[in-house]
Motif scaffolding. Structure first.
Motif, PDB file in Angstrom:
ATOM      1  N   LEU A 224      -0.569  20.582  17.098  1.00 57.26           N
ATOM      2  CA  LEU A 224       0.565  21.378  16.599  1.00 57.26           C
ATOM      3  C   LEU A 224       1.433  20.591  15.628  1.00 57.26           C
TER       4      LEU A 224
ATOM      5  N   PHE B 165       3.406  21.421  28.397  1.00 57.28           N
ATOM      6  CA  PHE B 165       2.797  21.974  27.191  1.00 57.28           C
ATOM      7  C   PHE B 165       1.466  21.294  26.882  1.00 57.28           C
ATOM      8  N   ASN B 166       1.419  19.989  27.048  1.00 57.04           N
ATOM      9  CA  ASN B 166       0.215  19.231  26.711  1.00 57.04           C
ATOM     10  C   ASN B 166      -0.870  19.291  27.788  1.00 57.04           C
TER      11      ASN B 166
ATOM     12  N   GLN C 177       8.711  28.904  28.175  1.00 54.24           N
ATOM     13  CA  GLN C 177       9.199  27.750  27.438  1.00 54.24           C
ATOM     14  C   GLN C 177       8.923  26.474  28.228  1.00 54.24           C
TER      15      GLN C 177
ATOM     16  N   VAL D 277       0.292  31.133  20.370  1.00 54.29           N
ATOM     17  CA  VAL D 277       1.730  31.399  20.264  1.00 54.29           C
ATOM     18  C   VAL D 277       1.976  32.734  19.578  1.00 54.29           C
TER      19      VAL D 277
ATOM     20  N   TYR E 223       7.593  19.229  27.493  1.00 57.39           N
ATOM     21  CA  TYR E 223       6.572  18.527  26.709  1.00 57.39           C
ATOM     22  C   TYR E 223       5.336  18.195  27.540  1.00 57.39           C
TER      23      TYR E 223
ATOM     24  N   PRO F  98      -2.785  21.847  21.880  1.00 61.04           N
ATOM     25  CA  PRO F  98      -1.379  21.416  21.800  1.00 61.04           C
ATOM     26  C   PRO F  98      -1.195  20.151  20.967  1.00 61.04           C
TER      27      PRO F  98
ATOM     28  N   TYR G  14       0.252  30.726  16.016  1.00 62.17           N
ATOM     29  CA  TYR G  14      -0.529  29.490  16.199  1.00 62.17           C
ATOM     30  C   TYR G  14      -1.614  29.695  17.245  1.00 62.17           C
TER      31      TYR G  14
ATOM     32  N   HIS H 288       6.661  21.911  19.751  1.00 60.93           N
ATOM     33  CA  HIS H 288       6.552  23.248  20.354  1.00 60.93           C
ATOM     34  C   HIS H 288       7.918  23.925  20.475  1.00 60.93           C
TER      35      HIS H 288
ATOM     36  N   ILE I  15      -3.541  26.672  23.104  1.00 63.60           N
ATOM     37  CA  ILE I  15      -2.274  27.406  23.082  1.00 63.60           C
ATOM     38  C   ILE I  15      -2.349  28.515  22.045  1.00 63.60           C
TER      39      ILE I  15
END
Length: 286
Positions: A191, A167-168, A161, A175, A164, A188, A184, A209, A173
């Protein structure tokens, strides 16, 4: 990326050829033709390092062991110094491994794998940011991206997890939902639009996300099947477009390079009698 129990580690083990029991007869993994070298780094790295050694000693021993079959002479000191600089552990070279932080130890293990003269084509790392704060997690992902570009290595990593910013940082990515359902696959940055296209609404204070992970953790969620269905449809659409592009490219190549084949000077016309040409023999090949 996905919740616990979605099969992230199992997928990495399958890709690294370490786990074939969970694959049925219909499972197929498509790779580029030719041989490729992989390495798999587990989440618990305590068994991969010796606490009595310093960082530099650990990498030197790793380099000598991994390259023991290499016939050419290698400068192990140069290999180790270069990797320590690339992974940002040069300042702790003389520290004992057990005194290093969790993020530093993970980078040490990655460096050990890269001491090999023949670098892996594919690195699979199970949750490299687990147990790290956001700053340490961003540092390790940043160094991994630099390794990808410098050594032309593909790195696939699982993550539970991310925040932000983290994640970017990823290029792509994938999922997984509960029980391994695909939800997905893409960049990123795309999304948010992806969720909008599916009419999945969420509050302004929620991140895309985080919304996706919340849906992924509940198979009974109203939007879970929507994401699953759209993912499959999207894959088929991409596959059809790739096939069409390949056919179109082949036609263009044939049209552009189509030309008359003329007989070069000095070549005999196959229809001419054999006496009309001179035949030479190589004495060594008789």
């Amino acid at each position: 990326m996905g919740p616990s129990g979605s099969g992230k580690t199992t997928l990495l083990k399958c890709l690294s050829k370490q786990n074939k029991k969970t694959l049925n007869n219909e499972s197929k993994i498509y790779m580029k033709s030719g041989k490729y070298k992989t390495c798999f780094i587990v989440q618990d790295i305590s068994e991969h390092i010796l606490s009595s050694l310093t960082v530099r000693q650990t990498l030197l021993y790793a380099s000598k062991l991994k390259n023991s079959l290499i016939k050419e002479t290698l400068d192990h000191n140069l290999i180790v110094d270069s990797l320590m600089t690339e992974l940002g552990i040069d300042d702790i070279r003389h520290n004992s491994v057990d005194t290093c932080s969790g993020g530093q130890q993970k980078r040490i293990v990655i460096a050990c794998e890269l001491t090999s003269h023949i670098k892996p084509d594919l690195m699979l790392i199970d949750e490299p940011t687990s147990g790290l704060d956001s700053s340490a997690a961003q540092v390790i992902i940043s160094h991994m991206k630099q390794l990808c570009h410098k050594h032309q290595i593909t790195i696939i990593t699982s993550i539970h997890q991310p925040n932000y910013e983290l994640f970017n940082m990823f290029d792509n990515i994938y999922v997984l939902g509960k029980c391994g359902h695909d939800l997905y696959l893409g960049q990123p940055q795309h999304l948010k639009q992806y969720l909008t296209d599916l009419n999945i609404s969420y509050d302004d204070n929620q991140l895309p996300h985080e919304v996706l992970l919340k849906i992924a953790s509940d198979v009974n969620h109203n939007d879970f099947k929507t994401l699953q269905f759209y993912f499959v449809r999207h894959l088929y659409s991409v596959l059809i477009l790739e096939i069409f592009a390949y056919i179109l490219f082949s036609v263009i190549i044939k049209l552009n390079f189509k030309q008359e084949i003329t007989e070069p000077d000095g070549c005999r016309d196959p229809s001419a009698p054999i006496d009309s040409c001179n035949i030479y023999f190589n004495n060594s090949s008789r």
